[in-house]
Design an enzyme around this catalytic site. Structure first.
Site, short mmCIF file in Angstrom:
data_model
loop_
_atom_site.label_atom_id
_atom_site.label_comp_id
_atom_site.label_asym_id
_atom_site.label_seq_id
_atom_site.Cartn_x
_atom_site.Cartn_y
_atom_site.Cartn_z
N TYR A 144 -15.60 2.33 -3.95
CA TYR A 144 -14.55 2.79 -3.05
C TYR A 144 -13.24 2.82 -3.81
O TYR A 144 -12.91 1.87 -4.53
CB TYR A 144 -14.43 1.85 -1.85
CG TYR A 144 -13.33 2.21 -0.88
CD1 TYR A 144 -13.39 3.37 -0.12
CD2 TYR A 144 -12.22 1.38 -0.72
CE1 TYR A 144 -12.38 3.70 0.78
CE2 TYR A 144 -11.21 1.70 0.18
CZ TYR A 144 -11.29 2.86 0.93
OH TYR A 144 -10.28 3.17 1.81
N ASP A 239 -10.75 1.13 -11.78
CA ASP A 239 -10.13 0.78 -10.50
C ASP A 239 -10.23 -0.74 -10.35
O ASP A 239 -11.27 -1.27 -9.98
CB ASP A 239 -10.83 1.50 -9.35
CG ASP A 239 -10.20 1.16 -8.00
OD1 ASP A 239 -9.38 0.22 -7.94
OD2 ASP A 239 -10.54 1.82 -7.01
N LYS A 267 -3.93 -5.10 -3.95
CA LYS A 267 -4.35 -6.42 -3.49
C LYS A 267 -3.62 -7.58 -4.18
O LYS A 267 -2.47 -7.84 -3.84
CB LYS A 267 -5.87 -6.50 -3.55
CG LYS A 267 -6.47 -5.43 -2.61
CD LYS A 267 -7.95 -5.42 -2.42
CE LYS A 267 -8.30 -4.41 -1.32
NZ LYS A 267 -9.27 -3.43 -1.65
C1 LIG Z 1 -9.12 -1.86 -1.38
C2 LIG Z 1 -9.48 -0.92 -2.48
C3 LIG Z 1 -8.80 0.30 -2.68
C4 LIG Z 1 -7.80 0.82 -1.68
O1 LIG Z 1 -6.69 0.03 -1.58
P1 LIG Z 1 -5.78 0.15 -0.25
O2 LIG Z 1 -4.61 -0.73 -0.54
O3 LIG Z 1 -6.63 -0.31 0.88
O4 LIG Z 1 -5.40 1.57 -0.11
C5 LIG Z 1 -9.08 1.02 -3.81
N1 LIG Z 1 -10.00 0.61 -4.69
C6 LIG Z 1 -10.68 -0.53 -4.52
C7 LIG Z 1 -11.65 -0.96 -5.56
C8 LIG Z 1 -10.47 -1.32 -3.40
O5 LIG Z 1 -11.19 -2.42 -3.21
#
Ligand SMILES: *Cc1c(COP(=O)(O)O)cnc(C)c1O
Length: 431
Positions: A144, A239, A267
């Site tokens: 994701y 990511d 995060k």
């Molecule tokens: C949470 C997440 C996102 C998206 O971040 P948001 O702050 O919710 O937009 C993108 N990549 C990864 C791997 C994530 O876990």
């Protein structure tokens, strides 16, 4: 356990907000329940409006690596509030934050702050396309990367690499340049590059996927990604929105010994406030406005409050490298407890752990990609989730979420969790 007040707030919530929530997973829909509404949290504990306490393994989906309301993270935040919450003009703390990230993360020379992980990945891809002049991007099913149009794609049936949107509202035209591969599948990756390599602007990947449960990327797979993107001059984007500063202070480059061309964060780097960032090699970052022609902007980007909490978090992690050992020990203890419960109950379920992230899958066998984990027994998971909640343990209300362990989780709480896990598994399997 009484949820009367949560239920009553929920009733009003659904009147004014789609599903009563601001992010779908919070609706508890996939576990067939109504959401609990939170009143406050402290350390490893979270309390709902009915006064129920839970040991929290969501931890805001990762940011709270030091627990809720950590004093170190909050240090100086009140002073910052009084000095203004947003200026729209540069501040020194943005520079300090960028420097912290660049110094910690091998392979990137510059960063741009944004407000979410979604913005970070979306912007990194734009920069990569601008830099390479190529159109196609490659992602892997089950990873994701936020909810931007081009990334809400899963593999279609039939031809493996051409995707279909996972949501209405995304025209086929918008995702026609998105290829979808199978995570950890090296043979397929070579095939994809043989066919499309010269058109691939970038590959975006979670080095450890925390969004299909916890599925660790294999080092050989990531190394092949590094080699093949070098060969075809595609930009490799890690990511690290979950993994950044969680696998260790040096994140994936340190953990795997592999450096990407770009990395996305979120995060943890916001310490619990809305933050994202993307960074990369100088030549790529020079493409970004105002230096280069690739446009990307943000009214609240680099917000002083968010920078403050992020900086406090990162500095603490940098200056206390033992934090990672402590976190890993806690998580390893929990993992062992869960595994020993499974053994005692004669159950064969897949358990994964990397650092302070744990996955428990309601399948037997391996969990190496989305094809493996999509067959999880969701009904059993739902019973399990509910039984955990009833015992005062809050895990992500969906099978495909990881457990997040923070420094605030105590030995006693880990033991309580292991006991709750035993009872909940018994409940799910009628043992
Ligand atoms: C949470 C997440 C996102 C998206 O971040 P948001 O702050 O919710 O937009 C993108 N990549 C990864 C791997 C994530 O876990």
């Amino acid at each position: 356990m009484d949820h009367t007040r949560s239920e009553s707030i929920y009733k009003e919530a659904v009147r004014y907000m789609p599903g009563g929530v601001n992010s779908p997973v919070r609706a508890f829909k996939s576990v067939g329940l109504n959401p609990i509404f939170i009143d406050h949290a402290a350390g490893s504990k979270i309390y709902d409006v009915d006064g129920n306490a839970y040991i929290d393994y969501i931890c805001s989906w990762g940011p709270l690596i030091l627990g809720h309301g950590n004093e170190v993270v909050l240090e100086g935040v009140m002073e910052q509030l009084k000095r203004g919450t947003s200026y729209g003009v540069p501040t020194q703390i943005e520079v300090e934050m960028a420097k912290l990230i660049v110094e910690a993360y091998k392979g990137i020379d510059q960063v741009r702050m944004v407000n979410s992980g979604t913005e970070a990945t979306m912007s990194a891809i734009r920069a990569a396309r601008g830099y390479t002049g190529k159109k196609k991007i490659l992602k892997f099913e089950g990873c994701y990367h936020g909810h931007s149009d081009a990334l809400l794609v899963k593999s279609g049936s039939g031809t493996i690499t051409y995707g279909v949107p996972t949501s209405p509202g995304i025209p086929e035209d918008v995702i026609k340049h998105t290829l979808v591969g199978r995570y950890n599948d090296m043979e397929e990756l070579k095939e994809i590059f043989k066919t499309h390599g010269s058109d691939i602007a970038c590959v975006i990947v979670e080095t450890i996927s925390g969004n299909m449960g916890l599925v660790p990327g294999k080092k050989e797979f990531l190394q092949l990604l590094r080699d093949i993107t070098n060969e075809y001059q595609s930009v490799l984007i890690f990511d690290e929105v979950i993994t950044g500063f969680r696998l260790g202070y040096g994140s994936s480059p340190e953990y795997f010994g592999i450096e990407p061309d770009m990395a996305c964060f979120g995060k943890i780097i916001g310490g619990g406030l809305p933050v994202g960032a993307y960074g990369g090699k100088e030549a790529i970052m020079n493409m970004i406005s105002p230096v280069g022609p690739v446009y990307q902007a943000g009214t609240l980007s680099g917000n002083p409050l968010a920078m403050h909490m992020g900086k406090n978090t990162l500095e603490y992690l940098r200056d206390h490298p033992d934090v990672y050992e402590v976190l890993n020990e806690k998580a390893a203890y929990l993992e062992e407890g869960i595994k020993s419960n499974l053994k005692k109950l004669g159950l064969d379920l897949a358990v994964t752990r990397v650092g302070s992230l744990i996955g428990l899958f309601f399948i037997s066998g391996k969990a190496e990609n989305y094809d493996d984990v999509k067959n999880c027994d969701l009904e059993k998971f739902n019973i399990y989730f509910k039984a955990m909640l009833e015992q005062g343990v809050l895990i992500g209300p969906a099978q495909f979420e990881a457990m997040f362990i923070s420094t605030a989780h105590t030995q006693e709480e880990l033991d309580q969790t292991i006991e709750a896990n035993y009872n909940a598994l018994k409940c799910a399997y009628n043992l």
